[in-house]
Design a protein around this motif. Structure first.
Motif, PDB file in Angstrom:
ATOM      1  N   ALA A 176      56.231  24.106  13.665  1.00  0.00           N
ATOM      2  CA  ALA A 176      54.804  23.786  13.682  1.00  0.00           C
ATOM      3  C   ALA A 176      54.489  22.659  12.715  1.00  0.00           C
ATOM      4  O   ALA A 176      53.949  21.629  13.105  1.00  0.00           O
TER       5      ALA A 176
ATOM      6  N   VAL B  79      54.868  29.158  23.407  1.00  0.00           N
ATOM      7  CA  VAL B  79      54.368  28.388  22.262  1.00  0.00           C
ATOM      8  C   VAL B  79      55.373  27.299  21.882  1.00  0.00           C
ATOM      9  O   VAL B  79      54.991  26.208  21.458  1.00  0.00           O
TER      10      VAL B  79
ATOM     11  N   THR C  80      54.822  23.273  21.686  1.00  0.00           N
ATOM     12  CA  THR C  80      55.194  22.388  20.573  1.00  0.00           C
ATOM     13  C   THR C  80      55.880  21.131  21.085  1.00  0.00           C
ATOM     14  O   THR C  80      55.584  20.017  20.639  1.00  0.00           O
TER      15      THR C  80
ATOM     16  N   HIS D 213      47.719  19.912  14.287  1.00  0.00           N
ATOM     17  CA  HIS D 213      48.681  20.727  15.042  1.00  0.00           C
ATOM     18  C   HIS D 213      49.409  21.699  14.120  1.00  0.00           C
ATOM     19  O   HIS D 213      49.714  22.832  14.520  1.00  0.00           O
TER      20      HIS D 213
ATOM     21  N   LYS E  55      49.096  25.402  15.429  1.00  0.00           N
ATOM     22  CA  LYS E  55      50.349  25.887  16.013  1.00  0.00           C
ATOM     23  C   LYS E  55      50.992  26.948  15.121  1.00  0.00           C
ATOM     24  O   LYS E  55      51.573  27.922  15.627  1.00  0.00           O
TER      25      LYS E  55
ATOM     26  N   LEU F  51      44.180  24.132  20.429  1.00  0.00           N
ATOM     27  CA  LEU F  51      45.319  23.523  21.124  1.00  0.00           C
ATOM     28  C   LEU F  51      44.884  22.781  22.391  1.00  0.00           C
ATOM     29  O   LEU F  51      45.349  21.673  22.662  1.00  0.00           O
TER      30      LEU F  51
END
Length: 663
Positions: A266, A319, A323, A349, A353, A397
């Protein structure tokens, strides 16, 4: 405390925590450090780094920067190998992001890894990882950058394979290690080229000579030297930041514990490549070819790797593919010379994230370590804090107006549309379609996990696996939910708060270089009227309606009419198979590249090692000596008249040669 001392404390505090916990808590030098002491020591180290990083950022905002040597490690001729720090707006911002996310991950780990026998070892690793990342972002020279670059790769290898008794984890960490070595080969070639032609490792001295380098050609070709150097550097970024085709290690790295998914994937390791290109913007700006290469690679990742997230059923893998897609967006911004927009998206982000990964981990805890979203549903009423924080992260997101991801993502799409490099048109449409894709896979997970029919009880009864799925889902303990709440706050507000200073307020002046022939940022600045007006305008833009379309499709397919996805899968079975096999990237790596490498290795072993080195150079020289000895021993007869005859022949030969040369 002097500035240099403060920088050393920030960098070394996590290292001290990692060493104490690792040496005295894991059995290496004893088990004097218990579980509580392990997390207290490492959290204290990262907390010190975080507070120090905030102080440094405030100093930078007041105009106090630093570029100096802390320690001269070695000297080769006129070249000094040194440890030094470059503290400016870019590194200060990265320091705050790395330490803040790392601090949240450390706290979260107390709850997530509570029952794991490797508790102390895990805290040692994540603290060591934080130190490595700080050395990378604080460095003022390419050698220290490379040290941090390799150190985060090494620690990520240890973390991905943390559960080393699982064959899948061992395969995943080896895969990550090998693919990153491919990228690092290009990275070190780029560093070597710049060093060879500038005679320095120091950023400032390298950047000051870029104009002279721009006129040079790569030896033996008509390629621009800087183009070769930039593409080599970017190949390193492709490995570390998981760009096509060096991306396949990142989804598999989900085999590691969830906290490291948030830490590595992340905010830190995977963004190292983005940070590096932004830091080297004075070099990249002088090569339009390299920028075109970057924007096309980023666009492919932003769209096509995001599509893979639609068919994943493991909550962490969805997820992870998200990314990959968002890293593609950052890379597109780099190629469009919108470096500040890329770094801004890197920051926003990092928060949302990390939030999504940690919230996914909370769901996994609540579901008794089941990660399959097909076994979930209706968790909203059982896990209210996880639900609301996951929703906030999802809204950020997908780029919902007023959320942090909106401000950074929207500017990347605009930058691609305004870019003046080859491939920009393709990149613009790729990131635009990517908005719909992102919304579709994000809300698919959201609806399947938190809404609709409760599928976990049914699954438990059908499988009779009450140990794995047993019991009603429950909210996670406060050490897990507190980091979710703390990460949700910047996921909502940090974009609106910082968009103007970071993109249009001169925050990166003197740090990031953009030439006039790359007008994306200047064009966006001419239309900027504040964060409120920008967000309100966002409600009538194409990306917003693409996001809404993704939400509606996900809602219809997974809440209203769940038969639709199955029908689409049957109708487009060929496409589904392509996606299920991840575009056959792994197959190509394993069946083609690995076999070629194996054949090459065997060829070098048989022909080079055994044939040439052993057969010719080593054994061949011994055979030549034996052959000469076998012949010459016949000349050593022991009879005087044989030797006298040889002397006469020699004298005659000598006289003949002398006569011929004189006359």
């Amino acid at each position: 405390m002097s500035s240099t001392s403060l920088y050393l404390v920030i960098a070394l505090a996590p290292l001290v925590g990692a060493l104490i916990t690792g040496l005295f808590g894991t059995g290496f030098l004893g088990r004097f450090i218990g579980r509580s002491a392990a997390h207290l020591i490492t959290i204290l180290g990262v907390l010190i780094s975080f507070v120090g990083s905030v102080v440094v950022l405030l100093q930078v905002l007041n105009g106090q920067t630093f570029d100096g040597t802390v320690y001269i490690w070695n000297a080769i001729g006129n070249v000094q190998i040194e440890i030094g720090f470059l503290i400016d707006s870019l590194s200060a911002m990265m320091m705050v992001v790395v330490t803040s996310v790392s601090l949240m991950v450390h706290i979260y780990t107390i709850g997530y890894m509570a029952d794991d026998p490797g508790y102390q070892r895990f805290f040692s690793y994540i603290s060591l990882f934080t130190f490595s990342m700080l050395m990378l972002v604080m460095s003022n020279n390419m050698l220290q950058l490379f040290f941090g670059w390799e150190a985060v790769g090494l620690v990520s290898y240890l973390l991905i394979g943390f559960w080393f008794k699982r064959p899948t984890a061992i395969f995943a960490n080896m895969k990550a290690f090998v693919i990153n070595r491919v990228g690092d080969f290009g990275f070190i070639l780029g560093i070597g080229l710049l060093f060879a032609y500038t005679g320095s490792m120091h950023y400032g001295q390298v950047f000051s000579q870029t104009e002279q380098l721009a006129g040079l050609a790569f030896p033996g070709t008509d390629w621009q030297l800087l183009t070769v150097a930039c593409i080599s550097l970017f190949i390193g970024a492709m490995g570390k930041s998981a760009q096509v085709p060096l991306h396949s290690w990142l989804p598999d790295s989900m085999e590691g514990p969830t906290p490291i998914s948030a830490l590595i994937h992340a905010a830190t390791m995977v963004t190292a490549g983005i940070f590096m290109v932004a830091r080297f913007s004075p070099v990249f700006e002088l090569s339009s070819t390299a920028l075109a290469f970057i924007i096309v690679i980023g666009a492919i990742g932003a769209l096509f790797l995001g599509i893979l997230g639609i068919i994943q059923n493991d909550i962490k893998r969805v997820v992870a593919y998200s990314t990959l897609s968002q890293l593609g967006y950052m890379t597109v911004a780099l190629g469009a010379s919108a470096y500040s927009a890329s770094v801004f998206h890197l920051m926003t982000h990092a928060f949302f994230k990390a939030l999504l990964f940690l919230a996914a981990g909370s769901v996994i805890i609540g579901m008794h370590h089941d990660q399959d979203i097909r076994n979930m549903g209706g968790l909203r009423k059982y896990m209210p804090i996880t639900w609301i924080t996951f929703l906030l992260g999802t809204l950020a997101l997908v780029g919902t107006p007023f959320f942090s991801g909106f401000y950074s993502k929207e500017h990347i799409i605009e930058a691609a549309g305004a870019a003046n490099v080859w491939g920009a048109t393709f990149a613009y449409y790729a990131v635009l379609i990517g908005v719909f894709v992102t919304s579709l896979y994000s809300f698919r997970v959201y609806f399947l996990v938190f809404h609709g029919k409760e599928r976990f009880d049914t699954h438990a009864k059908a499988s009779h696996d009450h140990d794995h799925h047993g019991g009603v889902p429950h909210e996670s303990p406060w050490v897990v939910t507190l980091p979710l709440v703390l990460l949700a706050i910047p996921s909502v507000v940090v974009g609106a708060w910082l968009v103007e200073p970071m993109l249009f307020g001169g925050f990166f002046d003197g740090v990031i270089s953009v030439l006039p022939e790359h007008p994306a940022m200047a064009e966006m600045a001419s239309h900027w009227h504040g964060w409120v007006a920008y967000a309100l305008h966002g409600f009538v833009t194409v990306p917003f309606w693409l996001m809404i379309a993704g939400l509606v499709v996900a809602w219809y397919c997974y809440m209203v009419n769940p038969a639709v996805p199955a029908a689409i899968r049957r109708r487009f079975s060929g496409v589904y198979k392509l996606l299920e096999n991840k575009y056959y990237a792994d197959w190509f790596n394993e069946q083609v590249l690995s076999r070629l490498a194996l054949a090459l290795g065997r060829g070098l072993w048989q022909g080079g090692d055994r044939g040439l080195i052993d057969g010719v150079i080593v054994n061949g020289s011994a055979r030549v000596v034996g052959w000469v000895a076998a012949i010459s021993r016949h000349l050593q007869s022991g009879f005087i008249y044989h030797y006298a005859f040889a002397m006469i022949i020699g004298i005659m030969a000598f006289l003949t040669f002398f006569v011929l040369t004189v006359y």
